[in-house]
Design an enzyme around this catalytic site. Structure first.
Site, PDB file in Angstrom:
ATOM      1  N   LYS A  28       0.833  -1.201   0.000  1.00  0.00           N
ATOM      2  CA  LYS A  28       0.000   0.000   0.000  1.00  0.00           C
ATOM      3  C   LYS A  28       0.879   1.266   0.000  1.00  0.00           C
ATOM      4  CE  LYS A  28      -3.535   2.793   0.360  1.00  0.00           C
ATOM      5  NZ  LYS A  28      -3.528   3.639   1.496  1.00  0.00           N
ATOM      6  N   ASN A  72       0.929   4.255  -2.790  1.00  0.00           N
ATOM      7  CA  ASN A  72       0.785   5.691  -2.532  1.00  0.00           C
ATOM      8  C   ASN A  72       1.973   6.482  -3.070  1.00  0.00           C
ATOM      9  OD1 ASN A  72      -1.426   4.715  -1.146  1.00  0.00           O
ATOM     10  ND2 ASN A  72      -1.209   6.157   0.544  1.00  0.00           N
ATOM     11  N   GLU A 127       1.390   7.007  -6.592  1.00  0.00           N
ATOM     12  CA  GLU A 127       0.356   8.053  -6.653  1.00  0.00           C
ATOM     13  C   GLU A 127       0.985   9.446  -6.523  1.00  0.00           C
ATOM     14  OE1 GLU A 127      -3.053   7.149  -3.988  1.00  0.00           O
ATOM     15  OE2 GLU A 127      -2.810   9.209  -3.313  1.00  0.00           O
TER      16      GLU A 127
END
Lengths: 306, 306
Positions: A178, A182, A185
Site C-alpha cells: 500500500k 501511494n 500516486e
C-alpha cells in the site's frame, strides 16, 4: 495459529471517515458490528444504524465472542500501536487483529511479533479507495499469517470491489505494498500537476484544461482515475483559484523514499514529488532565502526585501 | 479561409503503423482514400484493401478533387516539413493539410504560416492511442484555423473514440497539448517503474507484482491504462528478464522540458523521468566514471576496473 472467524461478528476501533464507512459497509453486508471511538459521538451515531456501541477497547472486546476479530482503523503510528497494545491485554490466543490503517510496515512486523507471542494473529491490511471505497468496496492488500488471512478471506471479499483483495505474503507486506501504491500516486499526481502547469503558464494558456483532461481520460494512454479527478476539479473551478497550493503528505511517501534509500533503489521522480509537497507548505522558505542572499553576495543581484 | 471538406475523400502521406491503420479506419468508415509512402510496398498493400495508391506526393494530390484534404502521418521534424512543403507546391488555395504526427508545436506554427500565405489551411492534430487507436478510434487534439477545423470535424469524429476529439485553439495548440500529454505519461511511467523496482528490490521481493498491478487497477486511486499495461507485461514475464532496461524517447518529453525551462515552470518529476531514459541508454556512462574517479582521488575508494 488455529485462527478461525466463526461468525460474521467483528469489532471496529477508530471511527474516522474510513472506519465509520467500513462499519456501515459491514452492517449492510450482515455483520454484527461493535464500534468504539475515543470520543463517544461516532459510536453512538453508528448505534442508531444497527451497530453495538462500546465505550472502551476493553468493552469492545468484551462484547465479542471468542475467537474475536477486531479491525483497527486509527491514525498510523502511536495511536494505532497504543490501541493494539491495549487491546492485546484483553484478547486471547486465537483472536485476530486487523490493522487497516496506513501503518509503517516495520511497525506492523513489530506488532505482529508482540501479538504472536500471545497466540493472537495480526493482519496488516493496506486499504485503498478512500471513504467512498470504505463504504462500497475497497482495494485491500493483506499481509501476515496465511491461515489468519484464509480465515478472514470472506471478510476481505465482502469489503472490496470484485477481485479487489490480495494476500501479499508475510507480515508487513500489505502495508508495504500500500505504501508503494501511494508513492506511485505521489509521482503520478506531481506529473499531472507539472504538465497542467505547463499548459496553464506556457504559450497556449487559453486551452480549456477541463476539456483537455476529459479528452485525455478518453482513449489516451494516461487515462485513469487521477485524470478523471483532475477533470472534475477543473470543471468546478477552471483556474483552481479556490484551492490553495498547499499539499499535505500522510507519511507513506516519506517511508517509501526512506525505503528506496535503504535498499538503494533509484527514486528520482517520486522523491522529487515528495519534496515538492514539502516546498508547497513552507512559509519560511529558508533555502530560497539562502540562494537569494548568495546571488546578492557574489553578483550584486538585487534581493527582494520583505 | 473558405475551407470546406465537400466529400469523404482524403489523401494520406506516410504509411507507418499509425498512418496505415488510420487509412484502414477511414476505409472502414466509407472514405475514398488515396495513400502514398516513400517506399511503395505499404501503399500497394492498402490498394488491395480498397485504397487508391499513389507513387508520389504529386500523384497523391492529383488524385484528389479540390478542395483537397491531405493527412500527413510521417516522422516529426524534417520528414514532415519536407513532405508538407513538397505538397504545398501542388495544393491550391482552399485545400487543407492535417499533420497528425508528433511535430514540435513551433514547427506547426511555421508550416501553418507558410501554407496560410497560399490560402492553404494547416491543422496540427495530436493523436494519442497508438496503432490500435489509429485502427479503431483515437484521442485527437486539434489546433489551427477554427473554420478549417469545423469543416473537418466529421473526420475527427469518425477517427476518434466517442467524444474523443477536441479543438484546442490556435495553431500549434494541438501538438502542444499532445506533447504535454506525453510528458505526463513520462512522469507516470517513471513513477510506476520506480515503485515496482522498490517492490522488486525491497524487503518484500517475493510479492507477485502482476497480481499487485491487477489489484491496483481495480478500485485503487492509481488505476488506469498504464497500470493495466504493467499488469499485462508482468503476467507475460514476471521478472521482465526478456525486456532490456533501455528506454527510448520520441522527442515530446525533451520539448516539454525545454518548454518548461523557457516558461519557468517547475518540472522536477518529469525532467527526472526524461533523464532516467537518457541514463538507461548510455553505455559510456561517462558521468559515473567521473564520480568513481573522484571518490578514488579524494578518498582512496577502490575503483572497479574494466
Amino acid at each position: 495459529m488455529g485462527i478461525r472467524m466463526i461468525s460474521k461478528e467483528i469489532g471496529i476501533a477508530g471511527l474516522g471517515k474510513m472506519g465509520a464507512n467500513i462499519a456501515l459497509q459491514m452492517l449492510s453486508k450482515g455483520y454484527v458490528v461493535t464500534v468504539q471511538n475515543r470520543s463517544r459521538g461516532p459510536a453512538d451515531e453508528l448505534a442508531t444504524k444497527g451497530a453495538r456501541s462500546a465505550a472502551s477497547i476493553e468493552e469492545l472486546i468484551a462484547s465479542l465472542k471468542h475467537p474475536r476479530t477486531v479491525w483497527f482503523m486509527l491514525t498510523a503510528g502511536k495511536p494505532t500501536i497504543d490501541a493494539v497494545r491495549e487491546a492485546a491485554a484483553y484478547l486471547q490466543s486465537g483472536d485476530t487483529v486487523i490493522d487497516g490503517s496506513n501503518s509503517h510496515y516495520n511497525e506492523s512486523v513489530m506488532l505482529s511479533r508482540e501479538l504472536a507471542a500471545k497466540g493472537i494473529a495480526y493482519l496488516d491490511a493496506g486499504c485503498s479507495g478512500g471513504p467512498s471505497g470504505a463504504l462500497s468496496g475497497m482495494s485491500i492488500m493483506v499481509g501476515g499469517d496465511r491461515k489468519a488471512f484464509e480465515a478472514h478471506e470472506g471478510l476481505f471479499r465482502d469489503l472490496s470491489v470484485t477481485d479487489g483483495y490480495l494476500y501479499t505474503g508475510r507480515s508487513g507486506s500489505g502495508h508495504f505494498t500500500k505504501m508503494v501504491h501511494n508513492a506511485i500516486e505521489y509521482g503520478m499526481m506531481e506529473s499531472i500537476g507539472e504538465g497542467l502547469e505547463l499548459m496553464e503558464d506556457g504559450p497556449y494558456s487559453d486551452v480549456d484544461l477541463a476539456k483537455v483532461c476529459r479528452l485525455w481520460n478518453n482513449g489516451s494512454v494516461i487515462r485513469g482515475y487521477l485524470i478523471e479527478l483532475a477533470a472534475r476539479a477543473l470543471e468546478k473551478d477552471p483556474k483552481l483559484s479556490s484551492v490553495a497550493p498547499y499539499v499535505e503528505d500522510n507519511g507513506e511517501g516519506r517511508w517509501a523514499v526512506q525505503a528506496a534509500v535503504e535498499h538503494g533503489v533509484p527514486f528520482g521522480a517520486i522523491s522529487s514529488s515528495l519534496y515538492e509537497r514539502f516546498g508547497s507548505r513552507s512559509t519560511k522558505r529558508y533555502g530560497k532565502r539562502v540562494l537569494a542572499a548568495l546571488r546578492h553576495e557574489f553578483g550584486g543581484h538585487e534581493v527582494k526585501r520583505e
